[in-house]
Design an enzyme around this catalytic site. Structure first.
Site, short mmCIF file in Angstrom:
data_model
loop_
_atom_site.label_atom_id
_atom_site.label_comp_id
_atom_site.label_asym_id
_atom_site.label_seq_id
_atom_site.Cartn_x
_atom_site.Cartn_y
_atom_site.Cartn_z
N LYS A 127 0.84 -1.21 0.00
CA LYS A 127 0.00 0.00 0.00
C LYS A 127 0.87 1.25 0.00
CE LYS A 127 -3.90 2.30 1.65
NZ LYS A 127 -4.80 2.62 0.56
N LYS A 211 -9.88 0.92 5.01
CA LYS A 211 -10.99 1.40 5.85
C LYS A 211 -12.32 0.72 5.49
CE LYS A 211 -13.83 4.58 3.56
NZ LYS A 211 -13.37 4.41 2.21
N LYS A 273 -14.17 -1.78 -1.67
CA LYS A 273 -15.56 -1.43 -1.29
C LYS A 273 -16.49 -2.59 -1.64
CE LYS A 273 -14.56 3.36 -2.35
NZ LYS A 273 -13.94 3.61 -1.04
P1 ADP Z 1 -12.74 6.71 -1.17
O1 ADP Z 1 -11.76 7.80 -0.95
O2 ADP Z 1 -14.17 7.14 -1.04
O3 ADP Z 1 -12.44 5.47 -0.38
P2 ADP Z 1 -11.60 5.70 -3.65
O4 ADP Z 1 -10.97 6.79 -4.43
O5 ADP Z 1 -10.73 4.77 -2.90
O6 ADP Z 1 -12.69 6.36 -2.72
O7 ADP Z 1 -12.58 4.82 -4.59
C1 ADP Z 1 -13.56 5.46 -5.40
C2 ADP Z 1 -13.04 5.53 -6.83
O8 ADP Z 1 -12.98 4.22 -7.38
C3 ADP Z 1 -13.87 6.28 -7.83
O9 ADP Z 1 -13.66 7.67 -7.77
C4 ADP Z 1 -13.40 5.68 -9.16
O10 ADP Z 1 -12.40 6.49 -9.72
C5 ADP Z 1 -12.74 4.35 -8.76
N1 ADP Z 1 -13.23 3.17 -9.44
C6 ADP Z 1 -12.46 2.11 -9.81
N2 ADP Z 1 -13.19 1.16 -10.40
C7 ADP Z 1 -14.47 1.60 -10.41
C8 ADP Z 1 -15.70 1.03 -10.89
N3 ADP Z 1 -15.74 -0.16 -11.48
N4 ADP Z 1 -16.84 1.76 -10.73
C9 ADP Z 1 -16.80 2.96 -10.15
N5 ADP Z 1 -15.67 3.56 -9.68
C10 ADP Z 1 -14.51 2.88 -9.80
#
Ligand code: ADP
Ligand code: MG
Length: 334
Positions: A127, A211, A273
């Protein structure tokens, strides 16, 4: 109803990603409006949050000030961000509740999450955290035992382990506070990573926990019916960033796992997620929703965003055998 809400980085930073204190307060104030609506409607809310930019900033301070004040370990940095982000969350939520005439106390809890010293991830840091440095500046840190990776053009970046969250050690305290009617902020940044030593003591480790995966464990531990993962997109997409992109609406866990196996979700972003949503529902949660921060309240009321629900049990001949053998007690024959 009890709901666990996990707030992503964008709920705590400006739209352009800036994380000055005033940016964080403004973003959190906006994010707390739908949360205050939920609490006012009588929903029991537990909040958790990410801390990527904030931990990154603390690491920079560590580095730049190392000759003057002793650097603190990564688990302390996570604890510090739980304190500061927790503070702005409870200030903003209390104020939003007061504006609605809702008298509810809000509390934030420093929360430890147990990981395993034997987790293969502990031996394989993956990471990336903190800022990029040129090689000559990364070298002294590497000599101090940190792992840094050549990330090409942008320079070198520290990588740390991201082990599986096994147990939220402060879950009983979270439950006691929720049962007493408080809104609780807990397990920020995935929790402070600790391992249990043979003598029973706890030792903080140089790692960060995802998280969203931490949120799934906490949601289960507090008996939440719904897990809401609030991020910066309204839903997960198939074929993300391609002309064929299409949103995932309500889907059962088995189908969602198939989409994940097919590589539809970014490994450091949407992937965890989706994994967290699947784990929560597989562990007995009613519903997990991935959506944007402004839809938090709607996500609890309706099927909105990407909603993962249990896979309907397929009737099998085996089930028939069991029911026939227990005809007088089988509920389907009652
Ligand atoms: P957070 O800060 O809320 O944890 P992240 O930036 O880690 O969010 O994750 C959200 C991001 O995941 C979105 O902004 C998008 O760019 C990315 N992403 C990657 N794959 C996908 C997908 N299949 N569908 C939607 N978003 C995606
Ligand atoms: Mg983000």
């Amino acid at each position: 109803m009890r709901v666990l809400i996990a707030l992503g980085g964008n709920a705590m930073t400006a739209p352009d990603g800036r994380a000055r204190p005033e940016d964080q307060i403004a973003a959190v104030t906006a994010a707390m409006q739908p949360v205050a609506d939920l609490v006012t409607a009588g929903v029991e809310v537990v909040l958790t949050h990410g801390n990527g930019p904030q931990v990154g900033n603390l690491l920079v301070k560590n580095e730049l000030a190392a000759a003057v004040v002793p650097p603190v370990p990564l688990d302390w940095c996570v604890a510090q961000t739980q304190g500061t982000i927790g503070l702005i969350l409870i200030d903003a939520l209390e104020y939003a509740l007061a504006a609605r005439g809702t008298a509810r106390q809000v509390a934030t809890l420093v929360t430890r999450t147990r990981v395993s010293a034997d987790d293969p991830a502990m031996l394989r840091p993956t990471k990336p955290i903190g800022r990029y440095l040129p090689h000559d500046e990364a070298l002294p840190l590497i000599e101090h035992g940190q792992v840094w990776e050549d990330r090409g053009k942008r320079g070198w970046r520290r990588v740390v382990a991201s082990p599986e969250p096994l147990e939220i050690l402060d879950a009983a305290a979270v439950c006691a506070l929720v049962d007493a009617g408080l809104v609780v902020v807990a397990n920020g940044g995935g929790g402070i990573p600790v391992v249990r030593e043979a003598d029973g003591s706890l030792r903080g480790v140089e790692a960060v926990i995802d998280k969203d995966l931490g949120a799934a464990v906490l949601a289960q531990a507090v008996g939440a019916e719904i897990l809401v993962i609030a991020t910066d997109v309204p839903q997960a997409m198939l074929g993300y960033d391609t002309p064929e992109a299409r949103p995932v609406g309500q889907v059962d866990v088995a189908t969602m796992r198939r989409y994940a196996e097919d590589g539809h979700f970014g490994s450091g972003s949407m992937g965890p997620k989706v994994e967290a949503a699947c784990r929560f529902v597989e562990a007995g949660g009613h519903r997990a929703v991935i959506t944007s921060v402004n839809q938090i309240a709607a996500a609890v009321d309706d099927a909105i965003g990407t909603t993962v629900v249990p896979t309907p049990a397929a009737p099998s001949s085996h089930d028939h055998d069991i029911h026939d053998a227990n005809r007088e007690v089988g509920p389907t024959h009652a």
